[in-house]
Design a protein around this motif. Sequence first.
Motif, PDB file in Angstrom:
ATOM      1  N   GLY A  68       2.487 102.815  64.888  1.00 44.73           N
ATOM      2  CA  GLY A  68       2.434 103.941  63.960  1.00 44.73           C
ATOM      3  C   GLY A  68       3.780 104.435  63.486  1.00 44.73           C
ATOM      4  N   LEU A  69       4.861 103.663  63.753  1.00 43.85           N
ATOM      5  CA  LEU A  69       6.179 104.076  63.264  1.00 43.85           C
ATOM      6  C   LEU A  69       6.206 104.030  61.737  1.00 43.85           C
ATOM      7  CD1 LEU A  69       8.496 102.174  65.781  1.00 43.85           C
ATOM      8  CD2 LEU A  69       7.813 104.569  65.824  1.00 43.85           C
ATOM      9  N   SER A  70       6.982 104.909  61.149  1.00 48.80           N
ATOM     10  CA  SER A  70       7.056 104.954  59.683  1.00 48.80           C
ATOM     11  C   SER A  70       7.713 103.683  59.148  1.00 48.80           C
ATOM     12  CB  SER A  70       7.856 106.173  59.247  1.00 48.80           C
ATOM     13  OG  SER A  70       9.220 106.011  59.595  1.00 48.80           O
ATOM     14  N   PRO A  71       7.363 103.288  57.926  1.00 48.84           N
ATOM     15  CA  PRO A  71       7.962 102.067  57.347  1.00 48.84           C
ATOM     16  C   PRO A  71       9.489 102.116  57.309  1.00 48.84           C
ATOM     17  CG  PRO A  71       6.072 102.768  56.048  1.00 48.84           C
ATOM     18  CD  PRO A  71       6.318 103.854  57.043  1.00 48.84           C
ATOM     19  N   MET A  72      10.053 103.289  57.023  1.00 51.33           N
ATOM     20  CA  MET A  72      11.514 103.385  56.952  1.00 51.33           C
ATOM     21  C   MET A  72      12.143 103.202  58.336  1.00 51.33           C
ATOM     22  SD  MET A  72      12.486 103.614  53.910  1.00 51.33           S
ATOM     23  CE  MET A  72      14.167 104.156  54.063  1.00 51.33           C
ATOM     24  N   THR A  73      11.485 103.724  59.375  1.00 47.59           N
ATOM     25  CA  THR A  73      12.000 103.551  60.747  1.00 47.59           C
ATOM     26  C   THR A  73      11.969 102.078  61.144  1.00 47.59           C
ATOM     27  OG1 THR A  73      11.211 105.759  61.347  1.00 47.59           O
ATOM     28  CG2 THR A  73      11.692 104.242  63.154  1.00 47.59           C
ATOM     29  N   VAL A  74      10.860 101.423  60.845  1.00 43.51           N
ATOM     30  CA  VAL A  74      10.733  99.999  61.169  1.00 43.51           C
ATOM     31  C   VAL A  74      11.801  99.199  60.417  1.00 43.51           C
ATOM     32  CG1 VAL A  74       9.240  97.974  60.984  1.00 43.51           C
ATOM     33  CG2 VAL A  74       8.277 100.179  61.657  1.00 43.51           C
ATOM     34  N   LEU A  75      11.965  99.561  59.149  1.00 43.25           N
ATOM     35  CA  LEU A  75      12.875  98.797  58.287  1.00 43.25           C
ATOM     36  C   LEU A  75      14.339  98.984  58.697  1.00 43.25           C
ATOM     37  CD1 LEU A  75      12.256  97.031  55.805  1.00 43.25           C
ATOM     38  CD2 LEU A  75      12.895  98.979  54.375  1.00 43.25           C
ATOM     39  N   LEU A  76      14.743 100.241  58.864  1.00 41.63           N
ATOM     40  CA  LEU A  76      16.166 100.514  59.084  1.00 41.63           C
ATOM     41  C   LEU A  76      16.566 100.419  60.548  1.00 41.63           C
ATOM     42  CD1 LEU A  76      16.628 103.506  56.602  1.00 41.63           C
ATOM     43  CD2 LEU A  76      17.055 101.080  56.214  1.00 41.63           C
ATOM     44  N   ARG A  77      15.700 100.877  61.473  1.00 44.46           N
ATOM     45  CA  ARG A  77      16.098 100.911  62.876  1.00 44.46           C
ATOM     46  C   ARG A  77      15.818  99.595  63.592  1.00 44.46           C
ATOM     47  NH1 ARG A  77      14.008 105.842  66.432  1.00 44.46           N
ATOM     48  NH2 ARG A  77      15.276 106.918  64.874  1.00 44.46           N
ATOM     49  N   HIS A  78      14.702  98.931  63.265  1.00 44.23           N
ATOM     50  CA  HIS A  78      14.310  97.729  64.019  1.00 44.23           C
ATOM     51  C   HIS A  78      14.645  96.424  63.287  1.00 44.23           C
ATOM     52  CE1 HIS A  78      12.136  99.976  67.145  1.00 44.23           C
ATOM     53  NE2 HIS A  78      11.776 100.802  66.162  1.00 44.23           N
ATOM     54  N   ALA A  79      14.572  96.422  61.984  1.00 52.00           N
ATOM     55  CA  ALA A  79      14.776  95.160  61.251  1.00 52.00           C
ATOM     56  C   ALA A  79      16.213  94.986  60.779  1.00 52.00           C
ATOM     57  CB  ALA A  79      13.822  95.105  60.051  1.00 52.00           C
ATOM     58  N   LEU A  80      16.796  96.049  60.226  1.00 51.27           N
ATOM     59  CA  LEU A  80      18.101  95.891  59.568  1.00 51.27           C
ATOM     60  C   LEU A  80      19.197  95.490  60.549  1.00 51.27           C
ATOM     61  CD1 LEU A  80      19.669  96.065  56.961  1.00 51.27           C
ATOM     62  CD2 LEU A  80      20.069  98.488  57.396  1.00 51.27           C
ATOM     63  N   ARG A  81      19.189  96.061  61.754  1.00 54.46           N
ATOM     64  CA  ARG A  81      20.261  95.753  62.715  1.00 54.46           C
ATOM     65  C   ARG A  81      20.316  94.257  63.031  1.00 54.46           C
ATOM     66  NH1 ARG A  81      21.991  98.730  68.312  1.00 54.46           N
ATOM     67  NH2 ARG A  81      23.122  96.985  69.200  1.00 54.46           N
ATOM     68  N   ASN A  82      19.163  93.642  63.290  1.00 58.12           N
ATOM     69  CA  ASN A  82      19.147  92.207  63.585  1.00 58.12           C
ATOM     70  C   ASN A  82      19.432  91.372  62.347  1.00 58.12           C
ATOM     71  OD1 ASN A  82      18.573  92.495  66.345  1.00 58.12           O
ATOM     72  ND2 ASN A  82      16.402  92.762  65.922  1.00 58.12           N
ATOM     73  N   ASP A 142      13.053  87.068  57.331  1.00 58.13           N
ATOM     74  CA  ASP A 142      12.771  86.441  58.630  1.00 58.13           C
ATOM     75  C   ASP A 142      12.424  87.482  59.694  1.00 58.13           C
ATOM     76  OD1 ASP A 142      13.241  83.979  57.537  1.00 58.13           O
ATOM     77  OD2 ASP A 142      15.327  83.860  58.205  1.00 58.13           O
ATOM     78  N   ILE A 143      13.189  88.560  59.712  1.00 59.67           N
ATOM     79  CA  ILE A 143      12.964  89.591  60.739  1.00 59.67           C
ATOM     80  C   ILE A 143      11.614  90.280  60.528  1.00 59.67           C
ATOM     81  CG2 ILE A 143      13.799  91.804  61.628  1.00 59.67           C
ATOM     82  CD1 ILE A 143      15.488  89.450  62.508  1.00 59.67           C
ATOM     83  N   LEU A 144      11.253  90.551  59.284  1.00 62.76           N
ATOM     84  CA  LEU A 144      10.008  91.281  59.001  1.00 62.76           C
ATOM     85  C   LEU A 144       8.769  90.483  59.412  1.00 62.76           C
ATOM     86  CD1 LEU A 144      10.877  92.935  55.558  1.00 62.76           C
ATOM     87  CD2 LEU A 144      10.693  94.034  57.803  1.00 62.76           C
ATOM     88  N   ARG A 145       8.921  89.178  59.649  1.00 64.35           N
ATOM     89  CA  ARG A 145       7.781  88.355  60.096  1.00 64.35           C
ATOM     90  C   ARG A 145       7.661  88.292  61.617  1.00 64.35           C
ATOM     91  NH1 ARG A 145       9.602  83.460  56.177  1.00 64.35           N
ATOM     92  NH2 ARG A 145       8.789  84.252  54.192  1.00 64.35           N
ATOM     93  N   GLN A 146       8.624  88.874  62.335  1.00 62.87           N
ATOM     94  CA  GLN A 146       8.630  88.764  63.798  1.00 62.87           C
ATOM     95  C   GLN A 146       7.524  89.628  64.419  1.00 62.87           C
ATOM     96  OE1 GLN A 146      10.762  86.675  65.515  1.00 62.87           O
ATOM     97  NE2 GLN A 146      11.388  85.979  63.475  1.00 62.87           N
ATOM     98  N   ASP A 147       7.112  89.235  65.626  1.00 68.78           N
ATOM     99  CA  ASP A 147       6.032  89.954  66.319  1.00 68.78           C
ATOM    100  C   ASP A 147       6.422  91.391  66.657  1.00 68.78           C
ATOM    101  OD1 ASP A 147       4.429  87.752  66.192  1.00 68.78           O
ATOM    102  OD2 ASP A 147       4.972  86.999  68.190  1.00 68.78           O
ATOM    103  N   TYR A 148       7.714  91.590  67.045  1.00 69.98           N
ATOM    104  CA  TYR A 148       8.085  92.952  67.455  1.00 69.98           C
ATOM    105  C   TYR A 148       8.060  93.923  66.276  1.00 69.98           C
ATOM    106  CZ  TYR A 148      12.895  92.474  65.681  1.00 69.98           C
ATOM    107  OH  TYR A 148      13.999  92.326  64.901  1.00 69.98           O
ATOM    108  N   ILE A 149       8.214  93.403  65.066  1.00 70.18           N
ATOM    109  CA  ILE A 149       8.101  94.269  63.889  1.00 70.18           C
ATOM    110  C   ILE A 149       6.632  94.663  63.683  1.00 70.18           C
ATOM    111  CG2 ILE A 149       8.349  94.358  61.371  1.00 70.18           C
ATOM    112  CD1 ILE A 149      10.985  94.562  62.817  1.00 70.18           C
TER     113      ILE A 149
END
Length: 306
Positions: free
Chosen positions: A211-225, A197-204
């Motif tokens: 240009g953020l790295s996939p791991m940064t997007v995944l762990l810092r922005h998606a995983l917390r929520n 669900d989070i990976l489909r959000q606009d902010y992701i």
Amino acid sequence: MNTVLRRAMNLPVIMLGVSAIVFIAIHALPGDPARLMAGPQAPEGVVAAIHERLGLNQSLLHQYGHFLRHALQGDFGLSLRDGAPVGRMIAGRLPYSLLLGGLAYLLAMAVAIPGGIVGAVCANRWPDHLLMAMTLLGASLASFWVALIGMEVFAVRLHWLPLMGAGDWHHVILPVLVLALMPSALILRMTRTGMRDILRQDYIRTARAKGLSPMTVLLRHALRNAMIPVVTVVFLNLGGLISGAIVTETVFDWPGIGRLLIDAVRYRDYPTIQAITLLSIFGVLSANLLAEAIIVYLDPRMRGHK
């Protein structure tokens, strides 16, 4: 946080109501502890004397008041089975249960959270299908059946692990694996669903476009929520962990609280049953409060929620 404080202030009232329900339910169980202590052939006079000595001839209201007064002072009375203080018996068994439950939950989270992330990233591909099949299997299998199969394979046939009992670290492996099975399945499924669900959000998408790295997007922005529903499941599943521990400790003859409870029920040891049940419920309610506090911390929108 106000919500958490309000729930915490309600905790004594809830515990008072639960203690009354547990007390009545335990005394409604069939069987007489005095008869079990005296033996089936003992004369009625001996049974009546035990009733009087233990206070079982008093009214339920009187017995409940006596139990409540002493429980509030941390005194759960003496075991009807062997006369030992119940508090001391529980304190002696508690480290075994905490060791088993703690290791099981650590193992469950160490396996399930990375597995859920992989499942979300590889959605509808073979790693996701494999993980979902394992999740379905883990949630469907009865813990006692898995325990018996594990004992047959690893203890009886291969002689890699001890059959039962407590000793060195070898004795911990099978019970922990069995106890971690159900929470692993639940946490993995919740992590996968939340991450998808989070990976489909606009902010992701915006974070990726920056240009953020996939791991940064995944762990810092998606995983917390994505962890908000996972935290809820982890703590709400504590009740399931306790019931699973009762079965696991009994099958593996593990000297924890679950095994003590089974023995107490067998001998109608009312003080021990009451104390373990109330402490278990207090643990579950406290875990729920902790879960709510963590959710408020993770999701700032909840801080103003009434």
